[in-house]
Design a protein around this motif. Structure first.
Motif, PDB file in Angstrom:
ATOM      1  N   PHE A  91      40.909  41.959  46.693  1.00  0.00           N
ATOM      2  CA  PHE A  91      40.686  40.979  45.626  1.00  0.00           C
ATOM      3  C   PHE A  91      39.885  39.743  46.042  1.00  0.00           C
ATOM      4  O   PHE A  91      38.992  39.312  45.303  1.00  0.00           O
ATOM      5  CB  PHE A  91      42.018  40.541  45.019  1.00  0.00           C
ATOM      6  CG  PHE A  91      42.611  41.557  44.075  1.00  0.00           C
ATOM      7  CD1 PHE A  91      41.815  42.512  43.468  1.00  0.00           C
ATOM      8  CD2 PHE A  91      43.969  41.558  43.793  1.00  0.00           C
ATOM      9  CE1 PHE A  91      42.351  43.461  42.609  1.00  0.00           C
ATOM     10  CE2 PHE A  91      44.516  42.496  42.943  1.00  0.00           C
ATOM     11  CZ  PHE A  91      43.715  43.446  42.338  1.00  0.00           C
ATOM     12  N   PRO A  92      40.160  39.130  47.198  1.00  0.00           N
ATOM     13  CA  PRO A  92      39.422  37.903  47.549  1.00  0.00           C
ATOM     14  C   PRO A  92      37.915  38.104  47.735  1.00  0.00           C
ATOM     15  O   PRO A  92      37.154  37.135  47.723  1.00  0.00           O
ATOM     16  CB  PRO A  92      40.066  37.467  48.873  1.00  0.00           C
ATOM     17  CG  PRO A  92      41.397  38.122  48.896  1.00  0.00           C
ATOM     18  CD  PRO A  92      41.205  39.420  48.199  1.00  0.00           C
ATOM     19  N   PHE A  93      37.512  39.351  47.903  1.00  0.00           N
ATOM     20  CA  PHE A  93      36.102  39.625  48.190  1.00  0.00           C
ATOM     21  C   PHE A  93      35.333  40.124  46.964  1.00  0.00           C
ATOM     22  O   PHE A  93      34.119  40.328  47.036  1.00  0.00           O
ATOM     23  CB  PHE A  93      36.000  40.647  49.323  1.00  0.00           C
ATOM     24  CG  PHE A  93      36.640  40.183  50.595  1.00  0.00           C
ATOM     25  CD1 PHE A  93      35.932  39.417  51.513  1.00  0.00           C
ATOM     26  CD2 PHE A  93      37.966  40.472  50.871  1.00  0.00           C
ATOM     27  CE1 PHE A  93      36.528  38.970  52.678  1.00  0.00           C
ATOM     28  CE2 PHE A  93      38.581  40.026  52.041  1.00  0.00           C
ATOM     29  CZ  PHE A  93      37.854  39.276  52.944  1.00  0.00           C
ATOM     30  N   LEU A  94      36.019  40.325  45.853  1.00  0.00           N
ATOM     31  CA  LEU A  94      35.355  40.774  44.644  1.00  0.00           C
ATOM     32  C   LEU A  94      34.695  39.604  43.935  1.00  0.00           C
ATOM     33  O   LEU A  94      35.254  38.511  43.876  1.00  0.00           O
ATOM     34  CB  LEU A  94      36.356  41.446  43.696  1.00  0.00           C
ATOM     35  CG  LEU A  94      37.007  42.739  44.173  1.00  0.00           C
ATOM     36  CD1 LEU A  94      38.014  43.235  43.143  1.00  0.00           C
ATOM     37  CD2 LEU A  94      35.951  43.823  44.421  1.00  0.00           C
ATOM     38  N   GLY A  95      33.522  39.803  43.389  1.00  0.00           N
ATOM     39  CA  GLY A  95      32.871  38.764  42.602  1.00  0.00           C
ATOM     40  C   GLY A  95      31.388  38.573  42.858  1.00  0.00           C
ATOM     41  O   GLY A  95      30.587  38.624  41.911  1.00  0.00           O
TER      42      GLY A  95
END
Length: 416
Positions: A21-25
């Motif tokens: 999650f922290p690396f999505l975007g």
């Protein structure tokens, strides 16, 4: 906080999908460039003129986009710098200035397509004339840029939401048109052309898919987002980001494929050669109904607004990287709005303007792609994240194909 959760993932404290999650975007922001109104124009034209014949070009273009965006992200992760900054460090000053000028022209061409597309979407949905639509579009793009002041995650969330609006719009369009599965599969996996004009359209699809400003921007999005403290952490960050890229590019590819499939199933099947987006809107309304037409307009508006803001961000990266100068994003947004506003005021056909913008974009691809492959294949620049020999070979083949097709596109557009 993003950094804390990202480092927790790197240390193995998070498990399963939460680790990702922290690396999505970042890839979703870059992916917006792959679904801008220029893609609408080329995909609709290709599907209405040649049915499913050129669907394989969309698939191949998307695979190329995965490779290119992966190299761009990897450059930012490995060096902590973006592509224009690396170019400035390794090239003479005069070369950096020339690269900056051509990249700014690319951004203007990008903004031309996106701004006109969003204005056209408002015009079609709400029957607002193009000039007031353009003014509303300007305010909308300013509002999206304001999200940057609230942090990257807010911007990523809004941009991702707008992408999913386009997904829903074209997913429903595919449902309404009910394409033949056998024809879709054949179009995806059987490479073929039908004459010179189909090659020209195929080059247009490629030019509208592989976007120079997305190459510049992705390296910038990754350079300081999560900083690896050593080679092991940088490799881990890249693995996580590669998943982000694959997901984002699959979504962008599905949207582009859906555009062409819908045009083939509806326009080609009914013997309609649709090249203008406003004509496509009214044909949707006539052949299926008002809901289908509104879905098309909403998708066009959402894609235009989101990609316009991303183009402005890319322009900021380009100027700062090549010549170490920076102007306010709002001033940049205002300057890049002037050409599309002038085109709208002069009454130029919007779809024709979109095609012209794609020609300019095709000119800029080599100036981003060649340095990207050169630097990501250099161990002195990349360290352990340097391209594998096979990756570098594939990348150079891809670059040759893209550049050759775009030279063909330029030649045919200018001299025919």
């Amino acid at each position: 906080m993003l950094t804390a959760s990202a480092y927790a993932s790197l240390r193995g404290e998070a498990r399963g999908i939460k680790r990702l999650f922290p690396f999505l975007g970042p890839a979703f922001i870059a992916a917006v460039a792959y679904i801008d109104p220029g893609n609408f124009a080329t995909n609709i034209a290709a599907g209405s003129a040649y049915g499913y014949t050129l669907l394989w070009v969309v698939v191949v273009s998307n695979l190329m986009a995965v490779l290119i965006q992966a190299m761009s992200a990897k450059l930012g992760i490995a060096t902590g710098k973006n592509l224009p900054e690396i170019c400035r460090e390794h090239f003479p000053r005069w070369a950096s200035i020339l690269l900056w000028i051509q990249a700014e022209l690319v951004v203007i061409a990008t903004d031309l397509a996106e701004f006109i597309g969003a204005s056209l979407g408002l015009y079609l949905i709400f029957h607002i004339s193009l000039i007031p639509s353009a003014i509303i579009t300007a305010f909308g793009s300013f509002a999206i840029l304001e999200l940057q002041r609230r942090g990257g995650r807010s911007l990523e969330a809004v941009i991702s939401g707008m992408i999913f609006i386009v997904v829903i719009a074209f997913g429903l369009q595919v449902f309404y048109t009910q394409p033949e599965a056998r024809d879709v599969i054949s179009g995806m996996f059987v490479p073929r052309f039908e004459g010179v004009d189909s090659v020209l359209l195929g080059a247009g699809i490629l030019g509208a898919t592989v976007m120079p400003h997305a190459i510049y921007l992705h390296s910038s999005l990754m350079q300081k987002r999560v900083i690896g403290q050593n080679e092991k952490e940088r490799r881990q960050i890249f693995r996580f980001e590669f998943v982000d890229i694959v997901i984002a590019m699959l979504i962008a590819g599905a949207i582009n494929a859906s555009m062409l499939i819908v045009a083939a199933a509806l326009f080609y099947k009914n013997g309609l050669d649709v090249t203008d987006l406003d004509v496509a809107f009214y044909q949707f309304q006539h052949l299926i109904g008002p809901v289908s037409a509104i879905l098309f307009g909403v998708g066009l508006l959402s894609a235009g607004l989101s990609s316009s803001s991303v183009g402005t961000m890319a322009g900021d990266v380009i100027m700062q990287g090549y010549i170490k100068k920076r102007i306010s994003l709002y001033i940049r947004r205002f300057i890049t709005m002037l050409p599309p506003l002038a085109i709208i005021l002069l009454g130029v056909n919007p779809s024709r303007a979109l095609v012209i913008s794609q020609v300019v974009l095709s000119f800029g691809i080599s100036f981003a792609l060649v340095p990207l492959i050169t630097f990501t294949s250099n161990p002195n620049v990349m360290g352990k994240l340097v391209n594998h020999r096979i990756t570098a070979l594939i990348a150079w083949v891809v670059a040759f194909l893209i550049i050759a097709l775009n030279i063909f596109l330029l030649y045919e557009t200018i001299f025919r």
